[in-house]
Design an enzyme around this catalytic site. Sequence first.
Site, PDB file in Angstrom:
ATOM      1  CG  ASP A  92      -0.239   0.129   2.532  1.00 10.63           C
ATOM      2  OD1 ASP A  92       0.784  -0.556   2.725  1.00 10.63           O
ATOM      3  OD2 ASP A  92      -0.694   0.913   3.387  1.00 10.63           O
ATOM      4  CD  GLU A 154       4.249   1.349   6.936  1.00  8.95           C
ATOM      5  OE1 GLU A 154       4.956   1.824   7.852  1.00  8.95           O
ATOM      6  OE2 GLU A 154       3.941   2.002   5.916  1.00  8.95           O
TER       7      GLU A 154
END
Length: 448
Positions: A92, A154
Amino acid sequence: MSDPLNLRARVSQLFPALREDLEALVRIPSVSAPAFDQSHVAASAEAVAELLRGAGLDDVQILTAGGSRPAVIARRAAPEGGPTVLLYAHHDVQPPGNRTDWESDPFIPTEREGRLYGRGAADDKAGIIAHLGALRTLGEDLAVGVTVFVEGEEEIGSPFFVEFLTAHAALLRADVIVVADSANWKVGVPGLTTSLRGLVDCEVELTTASHAIHSGMFGGPVLDAITLLSRLVATLHDDAGNVAVAGLAHAPDPTVDYDEADFRADSGVLDSVTLAGTGPISARLWTRPALSVIGFDAPSVALSSNTIIPKATAKLSLRIAAGQDPAAALAALRAHLESHAPFGAQVVVRDGELGRSFQAPVDSAAMRAARAAFEQAWGTPPVDIGLGGSIPFIADLLEVFPDAAILVTGVEDPDSRAHGANESVHLGELEKVVLAEALLLAALAEQG
């Protein structure tokens, strides 16, 4: 450390294809923040899974836990008596921010002067490529068990990380954990991250009146909430710019320092701006607290009117030294804000994220193997560095897997501008990162 497998030549041969794979990943706008289309995060997980299948891993799954974003776990069993190494990265990315600040489209990878630009090109899709490249380089010569864990949230603080680790502990358990989400000292000089600051954030809301009032009729005896909140925020630092909150700890100063000219060039701070704080720059960055206002809610200039604003809110981000308890740091910050309310204004503090710090042992067997691998890849010894940013999930990894050795490595350099506009990765450095990880896996196999 010898190179019996001629790994450097293999990496050089494989790198053009690895770069193409990185570019394909950058094109997927996998922003995990909830305001963005999460189908792109799912598509990114699928793309990562397909790459790992192609690298010879025979157990590849896309998994979730609780409400987590999709993560990829790919495995190859250890040979008899061999160690298992967990390779972590995340797929991500941060939101792109203001597109006009980018010199090229954030999701169209673009090379300029040996750097590949794009959101996630460094943080942390290059980390995925580091793991992928090491596996392709070793191929059938891979002599350790490998689990690749590519997280999908994250950049929003890994809210389900512990739940994910607990749910999938049997798949993730390892002897050594390599986290490819940090930075190197500079282009041409590798770094091993031995300390990470923790993170505390909160919102502070200041109220002066029950409603907005006319600035002409009531201005003078009553100060607006924006002015008073600004005065409150100003108490958080002393005149030199050091954090002035009682109860915050300092860790020992690093053994290396950051040249001021290099820091100014890397950060882009204006020549006229005096650097804040005292002591070594590396200490101010890595081992001492740092406090920033990262958001401010008040009427915009475009929507302003001649009224005295009764309420304003700021979001504060506090980085804490290794070894300090985040809850204690938040309590100290809250006490400071509440005790420094200007002119009797009402101050309410709303707790936010708590992230623990990390301090690595500097002379473990795994660390020695990493130092040798990095020195061979770059031709110069690595520097032990801290990181001003926080990676709270590393403490979570140690809590769930207390016997694992954790190595925090990096693909970024000081000009990568992770999270900002014009994020990039230095392609020559990324090739060295791939080589270093292949050498490290070979060395860990020798250690057994």
